[in-house]
Write a protein that holds these residues in place. Structure first.
Motif, mmCIF file in Angstrom:
data_model
loop_
_atom_site.group_PDB
_atom_site.id
_atom_site.type_symbol
_atom_site.label_atom_id
_atom_site.label_comp_id
_atom_site.label_asym_id
_atom_site.label_seq_id
_atom_site.Cartn_x
_atom_site.Cartn_y
_atom_site.Cartn_z
ATOM 1 N N VAL A 1 12.714 93.066 -45.868
ATOM 2 C CA VAL A 1 13.758 92.075 -45.629
ATOM 3 C C VAL A 1 13.125 90.701 -45.436
ATOM 4 C CG1 VAL A 1 15.483 91.320 -43.933
ATOM 5 C CG2 VAL A 1 15.472 93.671 -44.737
ATOM 6 N N MET A 2 12.029 90.650 -44.684
ATOM 7 C CA MET A 2 11.335 89.374 -44.460
ATOM 8 C C MET A 2 10.853 88.776 -45.779
ATOM 9 S SD MET A 2 11.188 88.745 -41.139
ATOM 10 C CE MET A 2 9.747 87.756 -40.933
ATOM 11 N N LYS A 3 10.278 89.622 -46.630
ATOM 12 C CA LYS A 3 9.778 89.138 -47.920
ATOM 13 C C LYS A 3 10.919 88.632 -48.804
ATOM 14 C CE LYS A 3 5.687 92.049 -47.996
ATOM 15 N NZ LYS A 3 5.031 93.196 -48.611
ATOM 16 N N LEU A 4 12.036 89.349 -48.809
ATOM 17 C CA LEU A 4 13.163 88.928 -49.640
ATOM 18 C C LEU A 4 13.806 87.642 -49.125
ATOM 19 C CD1 LEU A 4 14.913 92.255 -50.628
ATOM 20 C CD2 LEU A 4 13.914 90.572 -52.149
ATOM 21 N N THR A 5 13.904 87.480 -47.821
ATOM 22 C CA THR A 5 14.489 86.240 -47.302
ATOM 23 C C THR A 5 13.591 85.051 -47.633
ATOM 24 O OG1 THR A 5 13.536 86.690 -45.129
ATOM 25 C CG2 THR A 5 15.821 87.288 -45.459
ATOM 26 N N TYR A 6 12.278 85.253 -47.634
ATOM 27 C CA TYR A 6 11.378 84.179 -48.061
ATOM 28 C C TYR A 6 11.567 83.888 -49.551
ATOM 29 C CZ TYR A 6 7.108 81.627 -49.038
ATOM 30 O OH TYR A 6 6.219 80.673 -49.451
ATOM 31 N N HIS A 7 11.787 84.927 -50.340
ATOM 32 C CA HIS A 7 12.022 84.765 -51.778
ATOM 33 C C HIS A 7 13.287 83.948 -52.043
ATOM 34 C CE1 HIS A 7 12.503 85.884 -56.022
ATOM 35 N NE2 HIS A 7 13.730 86.282 -55.736
ATOM 36 N N PHE A 8 14.319 84.146 -51.214
ATOM 37 C CA PHE A 8 15.588 83.454 -51.425
ATOM 38 C C PHE A 8 15.528 81.976 -51.067
ATOM 39 C CE2 PHE A 8 17.628 87.776 -50.890
ATOM 40 C CZ PHE A 8 17.755 87.945 -52.256
ATOM 41 N N LYS A 9 14.495 81.541 -50.377
ATOM 42 C CA LYS A 9 14.364 80.119 -50.085
ATOM 43 C C LYS A 9 14.110 79.321 -51.353
ATOM 44 C CE LYS A 9 12.888 80.642 -45.350
ATOM 45 N NZ LYS A 9 11.829 80.467 -44.365
ATOM 46 N N THR A 10 13.453 79.928 -52.331
ATOM 47 C CA THR A 10 13.201 79.234 -53.584
ATOM 48 C C THR A 10 14.099 79.711 -54.723
ATOM 49 O OG1 THR A 10 11.433 80.810 -54.083
ATOM 50 C CG2 THR A 10 10.804 78.751 -53.016
ATOM 51 N N HIS A 11 14.619 80.930 -54.630
ATOM 52 C CA HIS A 11 15.459 81.492 -55.689
ATOM 53 C C HIS A 11 16.813 81.874 -55.101
ATOM 54 C CE1 HIS A 11 11.230 82.277 -56.833
ATOM 55 N NE2 HIS A 11 11.650 81.932 -58.044
ATOM 56 N N GLY A 12 17.605 80.879 -54.805
ATOM 57 C CA GLY A 12 18.870 81.100 -54.120
ATOM 58 C C GLY A 12 19.922 81.831 -54.931
ATOM 59 N N LYS A 13 19.830 81.785 -56.260
ATOM 60 C CA LYS A 13 20.857 82.404 -57.088
ATOM 61 C C LYS A 13 20.400 83.730 -57.708
ATOM 62 C CE LYS A 13 23.247 78.177 -58.185
ATOM 63 N NZ LYS A 13 23.870 77.375 -59.236
ATOM 64 N N ASP A 14 19.445 84.359 -57.107
ATOM 65 C CA ASP A 14 18.950 85.642 -57.588
ATOM 66 C C ASP A 14 19.869 86.739 -57.037
ATOM 67 O OD1 ASP A 14 17.555 87.764 -58.527
ATOM 68 O OD2 ASP A 14 15.693 87.315 -57.473
ATOM 69 N N TYR A 15 20.968 86.966 -57.720
ATOM 70 C CA TYR A 15 22.009 87.846 -57.206
ATOM 71 C C TYR A 15 21.633 89.316 -57.241
ATOM 72 C CZ TYR A 15 24.725 83.603 -57.425
ATOM 73 O OH TYR A 15 25.159 82.328 -57.234
ATOM 74 N N SER A 16 20.807 89.722 -58.184
ATOM 75 C CA SER A 16 20.404 91.122 -58.216
ATOM 76 C C SER A 16 19.501 91.448 -57.024
ATOM 77 C CB SER A 16 19.698 91.458 -59.523
ATOM 78 O OG SER A 16 18.549 90.656 -59.690
ATOM 79 N N SER A 17 18.672 90.514 -56.639
ATOM 80 C CA SER A 17 17.851 90.739 -55.448
ATOM 81 C C SER A 17 18.698 90.691 -54.181
ATOM 82 C CB SER A 17 16.743 89.692 -55.352
ATOM 83 O OG SER A 17 15.824 89.856 -56.402
ATOM 84 N N GLN A 18 19.762 89.903 -54.199
ATOM 85 C CA GLN A 18 20.656 89.878 -53.040
ATOM 86 C C GLN A 18 21.326 91.234 -52.857
ATOM 87 O OE1 GLN A 18 23.456 86.679 -53.291
ATOM 88 N NE2 GLN A 18 21.877 85.103 -53.185
ATOM 89 N N ARG A 19 21.675 91.861 -53.959
ATOM 90 C CA ARG A 19 22.274 93.198 -53.866
ATOM 91 C C ARG A 19 21.277 94.185 -53.290
ATOM 92 N NH1 ARG A 19 22.947 97.894 -57.144
ATOM 93 N NH2 ARG A 19 24.951 98.870 -56.710
ATOM 94 N N GLY A 20 20.026 94.081 -53.722
ATOM 95 C CA GLY A 20 18.990 94.943 -53.168
ATOM 96 C C GLY A 20 18.779 94.707 -51.683
ATOM 97 N N LEU A 21 18.873 93.448 -51.271
ATOM 98 C CA LEU A 21 18.739 93.129 -49.853
ATOM 99 C C LEU A 21 19.852 93.766 -49.043
ATOM 100 C CD1 LEU A 21 17.400 91.509 -47.535
ATOM 101 C CD2 LEU A 21 18.901 89.619 -48.140
ATOM 102 N N TRP A 22 21.076 93.715 -49.548
ATOM 103 C CA TRP A 22 22.194 94.342 -48.835
ATOM 104 C C TRP A 22 22.006 95.846 -48.717
ATOM 105 C CZ3 TRP A 22 25.032 91.806 -45.707
ATOM 106 C CH2 TRP A 22 25.327 90.464 -45.945
ATOM 107 N N LYS A 23 21.452 96.473 -49.768
ATOM 108 C CA LYS A 23 21.209 97.911 -49.712
ATOM 109 C C LYS A 23 20.130 98.236 -48.682
ATOM 110 C CE LYS A 23 21.388 100.383 -53.375
ATOM 111 N NZ LYS A 23 22.180 101.147 -54.281
ATOM 112 N N ILE A 24 19.084 97.427 -48.621
ATOM 113 C CA ILE A 24 18.021 97.634 -47.645
ATOM 114 C C ILE A 24 18.555 97.472 -46.234
ATOM 115 C CG2 ILE A 24 15.863 96.672 -46.752
ATOM 116 C CD1 ILE A 24 15.158 95.967 -49.673
ATOM 117 N N LEU A 25 19.388 96.440 -46.026
ATOM 118 C CA LEU A 25 19.955 96.211 -44.701
ATOM 119 C C LEU A 25 20.863 97.364 -44.274
ATOM 120 C CD1 LEU A 25 20.754 92.410 -44.887
ATOM 121 C CD2 LEU A 25 19.011 93.521 -43.500
#
Length: 91
Positions: free
Chosen positions: A31-55
């Motif tokens: 989760v920490m790694k993905l939130t850092y990733h979203f600081k530069t890639h805010g519209k990466d929606y497929s990774s956002q879905r993965g983040l929700w599944k991890i959470l």
């Protein structure tokens, strides 16, 4: 918070690698790694879905740990610096 994760990873014995606590630790690290990733890639929606599944998976594991071992749950949430569950109805 990142230093807490490193300290926790070195303090965990090898025989507990598959335990609930270690699974929650690994999911929190992702989760920490993905939130850092979203600081530069805010519209990466497929990774956002993965983040929700991890959470969701981490939440289910936290609920299980809360029901089975309350002291371990409290120690883990304090060490990782994550919020505790809001409400939990125990069946």
């Amino acid at each position: 918070m990142r230093s807490n994760l490193l300290i926790y990873s070195f303090s965990m014995p090898k025989k507990k690698e598959g335990s609930i606590e270690s699974q929650i630790f690994r999911l929190t690290d992702r989760v920490m790694k993905l939130t850092y990733h979203f600081k530069t890639h805010g519209k990466d929606y497929s990774s956002q879905r993965g983040l929700w599944k991890i959470l969701g998976k981490r939440k289910r594991l936290l609920i299980y740990l809360f029901k089975t071992n309350l002291s371990s749950y409290q120690d883990l949430t304090n060490q990782l610096g994550i919020r505790r569950l809001k409400k939990l109805v125990i069946n």
